[in-house]
Motif scaffolding. Sequence first.
Motif, mmCIF file in Angstrom:
data_model
loop_
_atom_site.group_PDB
_atom_site.id
_atom_site.type_symbol
_atom_site.label_atom_id
_atom_site.label_comp_id
_atom_site.label_asym_id
_atom_site.label_seq_id
_atom_site.Cartn_x
_atom_site.Cartn_y
_atom_site.Cartn_z
ATOM 1 N N ASN A 1 -6.445 0.244 -9.868
ATOM 2 C CA ASN A 1 -6.552 1.439 -11.272
ATOM 3 C C ASN A 1 -5.008 1.702 -11.283
ATOM 4 O OD1 ASN A 1 -7.215 2.928 -13.879
ATOM 5 N ND2 ASN A 1 -7.503 5.268 -12.570
ATOM 6 N N ASN B 1 -5.813 1.173 -4.649
ATOM 7 C CA ASN B 1 -5.715 1.675 -5.894
ATOM 8 C C ASN B 1 -5.582 0.602 -7.128
ATOM 9 O OD1 ASN B 1 -6.090 3.570 -8.764
ATOM 10 N ND2 ASN B 1 -5.429 4.814 -6.586
ATOM 11 N N GLU C 1 1.235 -1.319 0.203
ATOM 12 C CA GLU C 1 0.209 0.228 -0.428
ATOM 13 C C GLU C 1 0.367 1.489 0.183
ATOM 14 O OE1 GLU C 1 -2.798 -0.675 -0.855
ATOM 15 O OE2 GLU C 1 -3.941 -2.401 0.511
ATOM 16 N N SER D 1 0.351 4.061 -1.633
ATOM 17 C CA SER D 1 -0.433 5.540 -1.801
ATOM 18 C C SER D 1 -0.994 5.435 -0.657
ATOM 19 C CB SER D 1 -1.101 5.002 -3.242
ATOM 20 O OG SER D 1 -1.884 4.470 -2.739
ATOM 21 N N GLU E 1 -1.581 -3.470 -3.338
ATOM 22 C CA GLU E 1 -2.376 -2.006 -3.568
ATOM 23 C C GLU E 1 -3.499 -2.016 -3.507
ATOM 24 O OE1 GLU E 1 -2.925 1.758 -3.481
ATOM 25 O OE2 GLU E 1 -0.707 0.974 -3.391
#
Length: 235
Positions: free
Chosen positions: A195, A193, A159, A161, A191
């Motif tokens: 995308n 996110n 993770e 981000s 992750e």
Amino acid sequence: MLKVDDLNVYYGGIHALRGVTFEIDQGQIVTLVGSNGAGKTTTLRAISSLVKTKGSVKYNGEEITGLSSEKIVEKGIIHVPEGRRIFTALTVEENLLMGAYLRNDKDGINKDLEFVYKLFPRLKERVKQLGGTLSGGEQQMLAIGRAIMSAPKLLMLDEPSMGLAPIVIDEIFEAIKELNKSNGLTVLLVEQNANIALQLADIGYVIETGEIAFTGDAKDLLYDDRVRKAYLGED
């Protein structure tokens, strides 16, 4: 390079990982995506021998299941945990040098130190600043920089981000891309996110309630209806 086969982890009566199986070829960026509590972090912790596991983890053909975490690091598998876990009372430079504690190649250490400062110029600007006084984004850069100082062969990121501003997230992921492209570094990325992770990765694995639900080329998964509905917030 890494082959995980039928990996199971229990937290008391909770069956957290249920036969997780996947593999990573050298030089790839592979991402594990899924919702909170799906088992992403547990998978990395299992590979790093931070939790007891049942199943098999092979690294370059060698069975490493049951090795100590220290031995895992010695083999070049470096884990950047969720939450950064830097040494807040040490300076930026001291944090980075802690990453090189197993190394005795002074020239190589100095070369990697300069590489980290080139990759993350803000760290060079704050070289004597205490880690605890850095922003969240700078601490994430420091955590990745410390991992680079360990001369990793496989870098596992949990993770990266989380809690960061979009502009900082872009900077972090550009650095990951550069590490893979310039150094040929193999990356296992966890992750939430989906995308941004799937845009970066070569191969994606979707994990749901402790099991690999489906896998494929990361760019193909970006346009998979199941992924778009569950993880990209699209109808």
